[in-house]
Design an enzyme around this catalytic site. Structure first.
Site, PDB file in Angstrom:
ATOM      1  N   CYS A 130       0.863  -1.197   0.000  1.00  0.00           N
ATOM      2  CA  CYS A 130       0.000   0.000   0.000  1.00  0.00           C
ATOM      3  C   CYS A 130       0.887   1.231   0.000  1.00  0.00           C
ATOM      4  O   CYS A 130       1.795   1.367   0.838  1.00  0.00           O
ATOM      5  CB  CYS A 130      -0.917  -0.004   1.222  1.00  0.00           C
ATOM      6  SG  CYS A 130      -1.903   1.502   1.401  1.00  0.00           S
ATOM      7  N   CYS A 133       0.192   3.480   3.648  1.00  0.00           N
ATOM      8  CA  CYS A 133       0.725   3.007   4.935  1.00  0.00           C
ATOM      9  C   CYS A 133       1.966   2.121   4.777  1.00  0.00           C
ATOM     10  O   CYS A 133       2.602   1.770   5.768  1.00  0.00           O
ATOM     11  CB  CYS A 133      -0.345   2.251   5.705  1.00  0.00           C
ATOM     12  SG  CYS A 133      -0.859   0.698   4.908  1.00  0.00           S
ATOM     13  N   HIS A 149      -4.471   2.577  -9.461  1.00  0.00           N
ATOM     14  CA  HIS A 149      -3.869   2.797  -8.152  1.00  0.00           C
ATOM     15  C   HIS A 149      -4.627   2.000  -7.094  1.00  0.00           C
ATOM     16  O   HIS A 149      -5.836   2.152  -6.949  1.00  0.00           O
ATOM     17  CB  HIS A 149      -3.891   4.293  -7.804  1.00  0.00           C
ATOM     18  CG  HIS A 149      -3.139   5.140  -8.785  1.00  0.00           C
ATOM     19  ND1 HIS A 149      -3.753   6.065  -9.592  1.00  0.00           N
ATOM     20  CD2 HIS A 149      -1.812   5.190  -9.084  1.00  0.00           C
ATOM     21  CE1 HIS A 149      -2.860   6.670 -10.348  1.00  0.00           C
ATOM     22  NE2 HIS A 149      -1.663   6.146 -10.066  1.00  0.00           N
ATOM     23  N   CYS A 175      -8.781  10.198  -6.521  1.00  0.00           N
ATOM     24  CA  CYS A 175      -7.960   9.055  -6.141  1.00  0.00           C
ATOM     25  C   CYS A 175      -6.862   9.505  -5.182  1.00  0.00           C
ATOM     26  O   CYS A 175      -6.273  10.573  -5.363  1.00  0.00           O
ATOM     27  CB  CYS A 175      -7.360   8.432  -7.396  1.00  0.00           C
ATOM     28  SG  CYS A 175      -6.138   7.144  -7.087  1.00  0.00           S
ATOM     29  N   CYS A 180      -3.161  12.155  -9.164  1.00  0.00           N
ATOM     30  CA  CYS A 180      -4.150  11.419  -9.956  1.00  0.00           C
ATOM     31  C   CYS A 180      -5.499  12.121  -9.818  1.00  0.00           C
ATOM     32  O   CYS A 180      -6.046  12.212  -8.717  1.00  0.00           O
ATOM     33  CB  CYS A 180      -4.267   9.969  -9.489  1.00  0.00           C
ATOM     34  SG  CYS A 180      -5.465   9.006 -10.465  1.00  0.00           S
ATOM     35  N   CYS A 243     -43.368  23.663   5.081  1.00  0.00           N
ATOM     36  CA  CYS A 243     -43.234  24.213   6.435  1.00  0.00           C
ATOM     37  C   CYS A 243     -43.896  25.581   6.573  1.00  0.00           C
ATOM     38  O   CYS A 243     -43.765  26.224   7.607  1.00  0.00           O
ATOM     39  CB  CYS A 243     -41.754  24.308   6.809  1.00  0.00           C
ATOM     40  SG  CYS A 243     -40.811  25.547   5.867  1.00  0.00           S
ATOM     41  N   HIS A 256     -40.111  39.415  -0.860  1.00  0.00           N
ATOM     42  CA  HIS A 256     -39.760  40.810  -0.616  1.00  0.00           C
ATOM     43  C   HIS A 256     -40.454  41.792  -1.547  1.00  0.00           C
ATOM     44  O   HIS A 256     -39.929  42.883  -1.789  1.00  0.00           O
ATOM     45  CB  HIS A 256     -38.237  40.976  -0.744  1.00  0.00           C
ATOM     46  CG  HIS A 256     -37.674  40.330  -1.984  1.00  0.00           C
ATOM     47  ND1 HIS A 256     -37.795  40.888  -3.233  1.00  0.00           N
ATOM     48  CD2 HIS A 256     -36.995  39.177  -2.142  1.00  0.00           C
ATOM     49  CE1 HIS A 256     -37.192  40.103  -4.115  1.00  0.00           C
ATOM     50  NE2 HIS A 256     -36.707  39.043  -3.480  1.00  0.00           N
ATOM     51  N   CYS A 291     -11.174  64.668   0.406  1.00  0.00           N
ATOM     52  CA  CYS A 291     -11.487  63.383  -0.227  1.00  0.00           C
ATOM     53  C   CYS A 291     -12.725  62.712   0.342  1.00  0.00           C
ATOM     54  O   CYS A 291     -13.195  61.717  -0.202  1.00  0.00           O
ATOM     55  CB  CYS A 291     -10.293  62.432  -0.114  1.00  0.00           C
ATOM     56  SG  CYS A 291      -9.987  61.822   1.573  1.00  0.00           S
ATOM     57  N   CYS A 301      -5.454  67.821  19.858  1.00  0.00           N
ATOM     58  CA  CYS A 301      -5.048  68.754  18.806  1.00  0.00           C
ATOM     59  C   CYS A 301      -6.096  68.796  17.707  1.00  0.00           C
ATOM     60  O   CYS A 301      -6.633  67.774  17.282  1.00  0.00           O
ATOM     61  CB  CYS A 301      -3.699  68.312  18.238  1.00  0.00           C
ATOM     62  SG  CYS A 301      -3.102  69.377  16.908  1.00  0.00           S
TER      63      CYS A 301
END
Length: 501
Positions: A130, A133, A149, A175, A180, A243, A256, A291, A301
Protein backbone atom coordinates in the site's frame (compact mmCIF):
# COMPACT_ATOMS: atom_id res chain seq x y z
CA UNK A 1 -23.78 -3.57 3.45
CA UNK A 2 -26.86 -2.21 5.24
CA UNK A 3 -27.25 1.07 7.07
CA UNK A 4 -28.34 0.95 10.66
CA UNK A 5 -31.94 2.16 10.89
CA UNK A 6 -31.30 3.75 14.30
CA UNK A 7 -28.65 6.00 12.78
CA UNK A 8 -31.13 7.10 10.12
CA UNK A 9 -33.64 8.12 12.75
CA UNK A 10 -31.08 10.15 14.65
CA UNK A 11 -29.94 12.13 11.60
CA UNK A 12 -32.01 15.18 10.68
CA UNK A 13 -30.01 16.66 7.80
CA UNK A 14 -30.97 16.96 4.15
CA UNK A 15 -29.81 13.53 3.14
CA UNK A 16 -30.91 10.25 1.68
CA UNK A 17 -30.55 6.85 3.20
CA UNK A 18 -29.52 3.40 2.10
CA UNK A 19 -26.74 1.99 -0.05
CA UNK A 20 -28.40 2.38 -3.44
CA UNK A 21 -25.47 4.26 -4.83
CA UNK A 22 -26.78 4.46 -8.37
CA UNK A 23 -29.86 6.18 -6.95
CA UNK A 24 -32.09 3.67 -8.77
CA UNK A 25 -34.15 3.09 -5.66
CA UNK A 26 -37.88 2.70 -5.42
CA UNK A 27 -39.07 5.40 -3.04
CA UNK A 28 -42.52 6.42 -2.07
CA UNK A 29 -43.16 9.90 -3.37
CA UNK A 30 -44.08 12.46 -0.74
CA UNK A 31 -44.12 15.43 -3.10
CA UNK A 32 -46.97 17.75 -2.33
CA UNK A 33 -49.14 19.34 -4.96
CA UNK A 34 -47.90 22.68 -6.22
CA UNK A 35 -48.92 25.56 -3.97
CA UNK A 36 -48.76 28.53 -6.30
CA UNK A 37 -48.84 32.00 -4.82
CA UNK A 38 -50.62 32.92 -8.02
CA UNK A 39 -51.95 30.87 -10.92
CA UNK A 40 -49.07 31.85 -13.20
CA UNK A 41 -46.12 30.35 -11.34
CA UNK A 42 -46.28 26.60 -10.85
CA UNK A 43 -43.88 24.77 -8.56
CA UNK A 44 -43.55 21.54 -6.62
CA UNK A 45 -42.27 20.89 -3.10
CA UNK A 46 -39.96 17.85 -2.87
CA UNK A 47 -38.82 15.78 0.08
CA UNK A 48 -35.30 14.34 0.14
CA UNK A 49 -36.69 11.01 -1.10
CA UNK A 50 -38.34 12.81 -3.99
CA UNK A 51 -35.06 14.52 -4.80
CA UNK A 52 -33.24 11.17 -4.91
CA UNK A 53 -35.95 9.81 -7.21
CA UNK A 54 -35.64 12.89 -9.41
CA UNK A 55 -31.88 12.33 -9.66
CA UNK A 56 -32.48 8.67 -10.53
CA UNK A 57 -34.94 9.62 -13.25
CA UNK A 58 -32.44 11.98 -14.86
CA UNK A 59 -29.65 9.39 -14.66
CA UNK A 60 -31.91 6.70 -16.16
CA UNK A 61 -33.05 9.02 -18.92
CA UNK A 62 -29.46 9.82 -19.91
CA UNK A 63 -28.33 6.20 -19.55
CA UNK A 64 -31.01 5.05 -21.96
CA UNK A 65 -29.06 6.98 -24.57
CA UNK A 66 -25.39 6.95 -23.56
CA UNK A 67 -25.26 3.45 -21.98
CA UNK A 68 -22.78 4.26 -19.19
CA UNK A 69 -22.48 2.98 -15.62
CA UNK A 70 -24.91 4.97 -13.44
CA UNK A 71 -22.20 6.37 -11.15
CA UNK A 72 -20.16 7.53 -14.19
CA UNK A 73 -23.27 9.19 -15.60
CA UNK A 74 -23.83 10.95 -12.27
CA UNK A 75 -20.28 12.36 -12.31
CA UNK A 76 -20.70 13.54 -15.92
CA UNK A 77 -24.06 15.14 -15.15
CA UNK A 78 -22.56 16.95 -12.19
CA UNK A 79 -19.74 18.20 -14.46
CA UNK A 80 -22.42 19.76 -16.70
CA UNK A 81 -24.42 21.08 -13.71
CA UNK A 82 -27.09 18.44 -14.37
CA UNK A 83 -27.88 19.85 -17.80
CA UNK A 84 -28.59 16.60 -19.64
CA UNK A 85 -28.94 18.30 -23.03
CA UNK A 86 -25.43 19.76 -22.79
CA UNK A 87 -24.02 16.42 -21.69
CA UNK A 88 -25.55 14.44 -24.56
CA UNK A 89 -24.63 17.12 -27.10
CA UNK A 90 -21.01 16.99 -25.99
CA UNK A 91 -21.07 13.19 -25.74
CA UNK A 92 -22.18 12.64 -29.33
CA UNK A 93 -20.78 15.72 -31.08
CA UNK A 94 -17.42 16.09 -29.35
CA UNK A 95 -14.28 14.14 -28.54
CA UNK A 96 -15.38 11.51 -26.00
CA UNK A 97 -11.84 10.88 -24.77
CA UNK A 98 -11.44 14.59 -24.04
CA UNK A 99 -14.85 14.67 -22.34
CA UNK A 100 -13.97 11.89 -19.91
CA UNK A 101 -10.57 13.46 -19.29
CA UNK A 102 -12.12 16.83 -18.43
CA UNK A 103 -14.65 15.18 -16.11
CA UNK A 104 -11.84 13.19 -14.42
CA UNK A 105 -13.28 9.75 -15.09
CA UNK A 106 -11.87 6.77 -16.96
CA UNK A 107 -13.45 6.18 -20.36
CA UNK A 108 -15.51 3.01 -19.74
CA UNK A 109 -15.38 2.15 -23.43
CA UNK A 110 -11.62 1.74 -23.29
CA UNK A 111 -9.54 -0.39 -20.96
CA UNK A 112 -6.47 1.14 -19.37
CA UNK A 113 -3.29 -0.24 -21.02
CA UNK A 114 -1.46 -2.58 -18.66
CA UNK A 115 1.79 -0.67 -19.18
CA UNK A 116 0.30 2.48 -17.71
CA UNK A 117 -0.71 0.86 -14.45
CA UNK A 118 1.45 1.76 -11.45
CA UNK A 119 4.19 -0.69 -10.65
CA UNK A 120 3.11 -1.15 -7.05
CA UNK A 121 -0.27 -2.45 -8.18
CA UNK A 122 1.39 -5.52 -9.68
CA UNK A 123 1.71 -8.63 -7.63
CA UNK A 124 5.19 -9.24 -6.27
CA UNK A 125 5.52 -12.78 -5.01
CA UNK A 126 1.82 -12.85 -4.22
CA UNK A 127 1.74 -9.59 -2.23
CA UNK A 128 1.24 -5.87 -2.83
CA UNK A 129 2.42 -2.78 -0.93
CA UNK A 130 0.00 0.00 0.00
CA UNK A 131 1.47 3.30 -1.06
CA UNK A 132 -0.15 5.11 1.90
CA UNK A 133 0.72 3.01 4.94
CA UNK A 134 3.48 0.95 3.17
CA UNK A 135 2.04 -2.22 4.61
CA UNK A 136 2.58 -5.36 2.55
CA UNK A 137 -0.79 -7.01 2.04
CA UNK A 138 -2.33 -9.88 0.16
CA UNK A 139 -4.03 -8.79 -3.09
CA UNK A 140 -7.40 -9.63 -1.57
CA UNK A 141 -6.84 -6.83 0.99
CA UNK A 142 -6.10 -4.24 -1.71
CA UNK A 143 -8.48 -2.42 -4.07
CA UNK A 144 -8.48 0.59 -6.36
CA UNK A 145 -10.07 2.49 -9.22
CA UNK A 146 -9.83 2.02 -12.97
CA UNK A 147 -6.77 4.26 -12.97
CA UNK A 148 -4.89 1.30 -11.50
CA UNK A 149 -3.87 2.80 -8.15
CA UNK A 150 -4.51 0.30 -5.37
CA UNK A 151 -4.47 0.79 -1.61
CA UNK A 152 -5.44 -1.29 1.38
CA UNK A 153 -9.05 -1.26 2.60
CA UNK A 154 -8.13 0.43 5.89
CA UNK A 155 -6.42 3.36 4.16
CA UNK A 156 -9.33 3.72 1.74
CA UNK A 157 -11.79 3.85 4.62
CA UNK A 158 -9.79 6.47 6.52
CA UNK A 159 -9.17 8.55 3.40
CA UNK A 160 -12.82 8.61 2.32
CA UNK A 161 -14.05 9.26 5.87
CA UNK A 162 -11.70 12.24 6.20
CA UNK A 163 -12.83 13.65 2.86
CA UNK A 164 -16.52 13.31 3.64
CA UNK A 165 -16.68 14.18 7.34
CA UNK A 166 -13.84 16.64 7.89
CA UNK A 167 -13.54 18.29 4.47
CA UNK A 168 -17.18 17.99 3.42
CA UNK A 169 -16.24 16.74 -0.06
CA UNK A 170 -18.67 14.53 -1.95
CA UNK A 171 -18.67 15.17 -5.66
CA UNK A 172 -14.95 15.70 -6.16
CA UNK A 173 -13.14 13.05 -4.11
CA UNK A 174 -10.09 12.18 -6.20
CA UNK A 175 -7.96 9.05 -6.14
CA UNK A 176 -5.51 9.12 -3.17
CA UNK A 177 -2.54 8.60 -5.49
CA UNK A 178 -0.27 11.61 -5.98
CA UNK A 179 -1.43 13.86 -8.87
CA UNK A 180 -4.15 11.42 -9.96
CA UNK A 181 -7.30 13.40 -10.85
CA UNK A 182 -9.64 10.42 -11.35
CA UNK A 183 -12.78 10.81 -9.22
CA UNK A 184 -13.99 8.14 -6.84
CA UNK A 185 -17.40 6.87 -7.93
CA UNK A 186 -20.42 6.40 -5.66
CA UNK A 187 -20.24 2.61 -5.72
CA UNK A 188 -16.64 2.62 -4.50
CA UNK A 189 -17.40 5.07 -1.68
CA UNK A 190 -20.38 3.09 -0.42
CA UNK A 191 -18.44 -0.17 -0.68
CA UNK A 192 -15.31 0.99 1.14
CA UNK A 193 -16.72 3.25 3.87
CA UNK A 194 -17.57 1.27 7.00
CA UNK A 195 -19.49 3.78 9.14
CA UNK A 196 -23.15 4.11 8.11
CA UNK A 197 -23.21 7.72 9.32
CA UNK A 198 -20.42 8.59 6.90
CA UNK A 199 -22.41 6.98 4.10
CA UNK A 200 -25.43 9.10 5.00
CA UNK A 201 -23.27 12.21 5.10
CA UNK A 202 -21.85 11.34 1.68
CA UNK A 203 -25.31 10.91 0.19
CA UNK A 204 -26.31 14.20 1.79
CA UNK A 205 -23.38 15.93 0.06
CA UNK A 206 -24.33 14.37 -3.29
CA UNK A 207 -27.95 15.42 -2.90
CA UNK A 208 -27.03 18.91 -1.75
CA UNK A 209 -24.68 19.34 -4.70
CA UNK A 210 -27.47 18.25 -7.01
CA UNK A 211 -29.75 20.96 -5.62
CA UNK A 212 -27.05 23.64 -5.79
CA UNK A 213 -26.10 22.75 -9.36
CA UNK A 214 -29.66 22.58 -10.67
CA UNK A 215 -31.02 26.08 -11.29
CA UNK A 216 -34.59 24.76 -11.18
CA UNK A 217 -34.21 23.51 -7.61
CA UNK A 218 -33.67 25.35 -4.33
CA UNK A 219 -33.60 24.23 -0.70
CA UNK A 220 -36.14 25.90 1.54
CA UNK A 221 -34.07 28.43 3.56
CA UNK A 222 -36.12 27.94 6.71
CA UNK A 223 -34.00 26.47 9.56
CA UNK A 224 -34.24 22.70 9.98
CA UNK A 225 -36.44 22.33 6.88
CA UNK A 226 -35.55 19.35 4.66
CA UNK A 227 -37.71 20.23 1.68
CA UNK A 228 -36.73 21.68 -1.69
CA UNK A 229 -38.77 23.51 -4.30
CA UNK A 230 -38.72 22.58 -7.99
CA UNK A 231 -39.90 25.03 -10.66
CA UNK A 232 -40.27 24.86 -14.42
CA UNK A 233 -38.45 28.15 -14.96
CA UNK A 234 -36.52 30.55 -12.74
CA UNK A 235 -38.25 33.78 -11.79
CA UNK A 236 -38.45 36.16 -8.86
CA UNK A 237 -41.74 34.73 -7.62
CA UNK A 238 -42.91 33.66 -4.16
CA UNK A 239 -43.05 29.95 -3.34
CA UNK A 240 -44.49 28.37 -0.21
CA UNK A 241 -42.80 25.37 1.36
CA UNK A 242 -44.56 22.57 3.26
CA UNK A 243 -43.23 24.21 6.44
CA UNK A 244 -45.30 27.33 5.43
CA UNK A 245 -42.18 29.45 4.83
CA UNK A 246 -42.67 31.81 1.88
CA UNK A 247 -39.54 32.85 0.00
CA UNK A 248 -38.39 34.24 -3.33
CA UNK A 249 -37.25 31.41 -5.58
CA UNK A 250 -34.81 33.60 -7.49
CA UNK A 251 -32.71 34.84 -4.54
CA UNK A 252 -33.83 32.61 -1.64
CA UNK A 253 -34.65 35.55 0.65
CA UNK A 254 -37.99 36.00 2.39
CA UNK A 255 -40.58 37.14 -0.12
CA UNK A 256 -39.76 40.81 -0.62
CA UNK A 257 -42.37 42.39 -2.88
CA UNK A 258 -42.21 45.22 -3.99
CA UNK A 259 -38.40 45.50 -4.06
CA UNK A 260 -36.42 43.59 -6.69
CA UNK A 261 -33.79 40.98 -5.82
CA UNK A 262 -30.84 43.09 -7.02
CA UNK A 263 -31.80 46.06 -4.84
CA UNK A 264 -32.52 43.86 -1.85
CA UNK A 265 -29.07 42.30 -2.17
CA UNK A 266 -27.50 45.77 -2.15
CA UNK A 267 -29.63 46.80 0.83
CA UNK A 268 -28.74 43.75 2.91
CA UNK A 269 -25.06 44.30 2.21
CA UNK A 270 -25.37 47.97 3.13
CA UNK A 271 -27.17 47.13 6.36
CA UNK A 272 -24.55 44.54 7.26
CA UNK A 273 -21.79 47.05 6.60
CA UNK A 274 -23.37 50.20 8.01
CA UNK A 275 -26.17 49.69 10.50
CA UNK A 276 -24.08 48.70 13.52
CA UNK A 277 -21.72 51.65 13.26
CA UNK A 278 -23.68 54.38 11.50
CA UNK A 279 -25.02 56.02 14.65
CA UNK A 280 -21.58 56.05 16.24
CA UNK A 281 -20.03 57.42 13.04
CA UNK A 282 -22.62 60.17 12.90
CA UNK A 283 -21.84 61.29 16.45
CA UNK A 284 -18.06 60.86 16.60
CA UNK A 285 -16.55 61.42 13.16
CA UNK A 286 -16.23 63.97 10.40
CA UNK A 287 -15.29 63.66 6.73
CA UNK A 288 -12.09 64.96 5.19
CA UNK A 289 -13.04 68.17 3.34
CA UNK A 290 -10.88 67.11 0.38
CA UNK A 291 -11.49 63.38 -0.23
CA UNK A 292 -14.47 62.65 2.04
CA UNK A 293 -12.73 59.93 4.09
CA UNK A 294 -14.26 59.38 7.53
CA UNK A 295 -11.94 60.58 10.31
CA UNK A 296 -12.09 60.12 14.08
CA UNK A 297 -10.51 62.68 16.41
CA UNK A 298 -8.37 60.73 18.89
CA UNK A 299 -6.44 63.57 20.52
CA UNK A 300 -6.75 67.12 21.79
CA UNK A 301 -5.05 68.75 18.81
CA UNK A 302 -7.35 70.20 16.18
CA UNK A 303 -4.73 69.82 13.44
CA UNK A 304 -5.96 66.89 11.32
CA UNK A 305 -3.94 65.10 8.64
CA UNK A 306 -5.92 62.78 6.38
CA UNK A 307 -4.40 59.30 6.37
CA UNK A 308 -5.64 58.58 2.87
CA UNK A 309 -2.37 58.07 0.97
CA UNK A 310 -3.78 59.81 -2.08
CA UNK A 311 -4.98 62.83 -0.10
CA UNK A 312 -2.84 63.79 2.97
CA UNK A 313 -4.89 66.97 3.42
CA UNK A 314 -4.14 69.24 6.43
CA UNK A 315 -7.27 70.77 7.89
CA UNK A 316 -8.83 72.07 11.09
CA UNK A 317 -11.18 69.76 13.00
CA UNK A 318 -13.30 72.71 14.17
CA UNK A 319 -13.91 74.65 10.97
CA UNK A 320 -12.84 72.01 8.40
CA UNK A 321 -10.84 74.70 6.65
CA UNK A 322 -7.21 74.47 5.54
CA UNK A 323 -4.76 74.29 8.44
CA UNK A 324 -2.17 76.55 6.82
CA UNK A 325 -3.45 79.90 8.21
CA UNK A 326 -4.07 78.46 11.69
CA UNK A 327 -0.45 78.78 12.73
CA UNK A 328 0.02 82.35 11.50
CA UNK A 329 -1.30 85.83 11.99
CA UNK A 330 -4.04 84.91 9.54
CA UNK A 331 -5.61 82.61 12.15
CA UNK A 332 -9.35 83.24 12.22
CA UNK A 333 -10.88 79.92 13.27
CA UNK A 334 -12.81 81.75 15.95
CA UNK A 335 -14.56 83.77 13.25
CA UNK A 336 -17.21 82.51 10.88
CA UNK A 337 -15.71 82.79 7.39
CA UNK A 338 -18.34 81.91 4.81
CA UNK A 339 -16.00 82.04 1.82
CA UNK A 340 -13.19 79.88 3.18
CA UNK A 341 -15.19 77.05 4.74
CA UNK A 342 -18.26 76.96 2.49
CA UNK A 343 -17.07 74.13 0.26
CA UNK A 344 -15.98 72.05 3.26
CA UNK A 345 -19.27 72.61 5.06
CA UNK A 346 -21.28 71.78 1.95
CA UNK A 347 -19.41 68.51 1.50
CA UNK A 348 -19.89 67.72 5.17
CA UNK A 349 -23.60 68.48 4.98
CA UNK A 350 -24.07 66.31 1.90
CA UNK A 351 -22.36 63.42 3.62
CA UNK A 352 -24.38 63.89 6.80
CA UNK A 353 -27.59 64.20 4.83
CA UNK A 354 -26.86 60.94 3.01
CA UNK A 355 -26.23 59.22 6.33
CA UNK A 356 -29.38 60.65 7.89
CA UNK A 357 -31.39 59.55 4.88
CA UNK A 358 -30.05 56.01 5.20
CA UNK A 359 -30.81 55.97 8.93
CA UNK A 360 -34.36 57.17 8.25
CA UNK A 361 -35.18 54.26 5.98
CA UNK A 362 -33.08 51.73 7.89
CA UNK A 363 -34.80 52.50 11.22
CA UNK A 364 -38.25 52.09 9.69
CA UNK A 365 -37.21 48.90 7.93
CA UNK A 366 -35.83 47.47 11.18
CA UNK A 367 -38.89 48.65 13.13
CA UNK A 368 -41.26 46.72 10.88
CA UNK A 369 -38.97 43.71 10.99
CA UNK A 370 -39.09 43.77 14.80
CA UNK A 371 -42.84 44.32 14.81
CA UNK A 372 -43.26 41.39 12.43
CA UNK A 373 -41.48 39.13 14.92
CA UNK A 374 -43.87 40.27 17.63
CA UNK A 375 -46.89 39.85 15.36
CA UNK A 376 -45.92 36.22 14.78
CA UNK A 377 -46.19 35.73 18.53
CA UNK A 378 -49.78 36.89 18.25
CA UNK A 379 -50.79 33.51 16.90
CA UNK A 380 -50.45 31.94 20.34
CA UNK A 381 -52.42 34.69 22.05
CA UNK A 382 -55.02 34.67 19.28
CA UNK A 383 -55.54 30.98 19.89
CA UNK A 384 -56.39 31.76 23.49
CA UNK A 385 -58.74 34.54 22.40
CA UNK A 386 -60.46 32.21 19.96
CA UNK A 387 -61.05 29.71 22.75
CA UNK A 388 -62.37 32.50 24.94
CA UNK A 389 -64.77 33.59 22.21
CA UNK A 390 -66.05 30.05 21.87
CA UNK A 391 -66.86 30.17 25.55
CA UNK A 392 -68.97 33.26 24.75
CA UNK A 393 -71.29 31.18 22.57
CA UNK A 394 -69.45 31.64 19.27
CA UNK A 395 -68.75 28.69 16.97
CA UNK A 396 -65.32 27.60 15.77
CA UNK A 397 -66.02 28.96 12.30
CA UNK A 398 -67.14 32.31 13.68
CA UNK A 399 -63.86 32.89 15.52
CA UNK A 400 -61.62 32.17 12.51
CA UNK A 401 -61.68 35.87 11.63
CA UNK A 402 -58.99 36.42 14.30
CA UNK A 403 -56.50 34.08 12.66
CA UNK A 404 -57.18 35.64 9.27
CA UNK A 405 -56.62 39.07 10.79
CA UNK A 406 -53.18 38.02 12.09
CA UNK A 407 -52.32 36.48 8.70
CA UNK A 408 -53.11 39.74 6.94
CA UNK A 409 -51.35 41.79 9.61
CA UNK A 410 -48.14 39.82 9.07
CA UNK A 411 -48.40 40.22 5.30
CA UNK A 412 -48.86 43.96 5.71
CA UNK A 413 -45.88 44.23 8.04
CA UNK A 414 -43.68 42.34 5.60
CA UNK A 415 -44.81 44.43 2.65
CA UNK A 416 -44.26 47.67 4.57
CA UNK A 417 -40.81 46.51 5.63
CA UNK A 418 -39.70 46.12 2.02
CA UNK A 419 -41.40 49.31 0.83
CA UNK A 420 -38.74 51.23 2.75
CA UNK A 421 -36.00 49.42 0.84
CA UNK A 422 -37.80 50.28 -2.40
CA UNK A 423 -38.24 53.91 -1.32
CA UNK A 424 -34.57 54.27 -0.32
CA UNK A 425 -33.39 53.60 -3.87
CA UNK A 426 -36.27 55.44 -5.55
CA UNK A 427 -35.79 58.79 -7.24
CA UNK A 428 -38.50 61.38 -6.64
CA UNK A 429 -41.17 61.87 -9.30
CA UNK A 430 -44.94 62.18 -9.47
CA UNK A 431 -45.45 58.43 -9.19
CA UNK A 432 -43.20 58.20 -6.13
CA UNK A 433 -45.50 60.68 -4.38
CA UNK A 434 -48.46 58.39 -5.06
CA UNK A 435 -46.42 55.44 -3.79
CA UNK A 436 -45.62 57.25 -0.54
CA UNK A 437 -49.29 58.13 -0.05
CA UNK A 438 -50.24 54.47 -0.50
CA UNK A 439 -47.47 53.50 1.89
CA UNK A 440 -48.68 55.98 4.50
CA UNK A 441 -52.28 54.80 4.21
CA UNK A 442 -51.30 51.13 4.58
CA UNK A 443 -49.01 51.85 7.51
CA UNK A 444 -51.65 53.78 9.40
CA UNK A 445 -54.26 51.06 8.87
CA UNK A 446 -51.80 48.32 9.84
CA UNK A 447 -50.98 50.00 13.13
CA UNK A 448 -54.67 50.33 13.92
CA UNK A 449 -55.31 46.66 13.13
CA UNK A 450 -52.39 45.68 15.36
CA UNK A 451 -53.89 47.75 18.16
CA UNK A 452 -57.29 46.07 17.79
CA UNK A 453 -55.77 42.59 17.99
CA UNK A 454 -53.95 43.38 21.22
CA UNK A 455 -57.08 44.47 23.10
CA UNK A 456 -58.62 42.32 25.81
CA UNK A 457 -61.79 40.56 24.74
CA UNK A 458 -64.74 40.74 27.08
CA UNK A 459 -68.37 39.82 26.78
CA UNK A 460 -69.25 43.52 26.50
CA UNK A 461 -66.90 44.46 23.65
CA UNK A 462 -66.94 41.13 21.79
CA UNK A 463 -69.30 42.13 18.98
CA UNK A 464 -67.72 45.58 18.60
CA UNK A 465 -64.16 44.22 18.37
CA UNK A 466 -65.13 41.53 15.86
CA UNK A 467 -66.72 44.07 13.53
CA UNK A 468 -63.81 46.49 13.80
CA UNK A 469 -61.19 43.79 13.26
CA UNK A 470 -62.99 42.42 10.22
CA UNK A 471 -63.46 45.87 8.69
CA UNK A 472 -59.86 46.84 9.33
CA UNK A 473 -58.17 43.69 8.03
CA UNK A 474 -60.25 43.86 4.85
CA UNK A 475 -59.21 47.46 4.43
CA UNK A 476 -55.54 46.63 5.10
CA UNK A 477 -55.59 43.77 2.62
CA UNK A 478 -57.13 46.03 -0.01
CA UNK A 479 -54.60 48.83 0.56
CA UNK A 480 -51.69 46.35 0.47
CA UNK A 481 -52.85 45.00 -2.89
CA UNK A 482 -53.40 48.51 -4.23
CA UNK A 483 -49.86 49.53 -3.23
CA UNK A 484 -48.32 46.45 -4.84
CA UNK A 485 -50.42 46.80 -7.99
CA UNK A 486 -49.22 50.38 -8.35
CA UNK A 487 -45.57 49.36 -7.98
CA UNK A 488 -45.95 46.48 -10.45
CA UNK A 489 -47.63 48.78 -12.94
CA UNK A 490 -44.70 51.16 -12.50
CA UNK A 491 -42.25 48.38 -13.29
CA UNK A 492 -44.15 47.57 -16.47
CA UNK A 493 -44.36 51.20 -17.58
CA UNK A 494 -40.86 52.24 -16.41
CA UNK A 495 -42.11 54.80 -13.91
CA UNK A 496 -39.47 53.98 -11.34
CA UNK A 497 -35.94 55.34 -11.57
CA UNK A 498 -33.55 53.84 -9.04
CA UNK A 499 -30.45 55.64 -7.85
CA UNK A 500 -27.16 54.54 -6.37
CA UNK A 501 -27.16 55.08 -2.62
Amino acid sequence: MEIDEDSLCEDSGNETSGDDVDFNVEVESTAKDPQPYDDEYQYEVLSTSDIVQYMSDIIDEVNNVVQLPPTTTRILLNYFNWDKEKLMERFFDGDQDELFKEANVINPFKSLPHATRPKFSLKIKGTEECDICFMVCAPAHMTGLECGHRFCYQCWNEYLTTKVVEEGVGQTIACPALNCPILVDDETVMRLVKDSRVKIKYQHLITNSFIECNRLLRWCPSPDCNYAVKVSYVDAKPVTCICTHVFCFSCGENWHDPVKCSLLKKWIKKCDDDSETSNWISANTKECPKCGATIEKDGGCNHMVCKNQNCKADFCWVCLGSWEPHGSSWYNCNKYDEDEAKAARDAQERSRAALQRYLFYCNRYMNHMQSLKFEHKLYSSVKDKMEEMQQHNMSWIEVQFLKKAVDILCKCRQTLMYTYVFAYYLKKNNQSVIFEDNQKDLERATELLSEYLERDITQENLVDIKQKVQDKYRYCDGRRKALLDHVHEGYEKDWWVCKEA
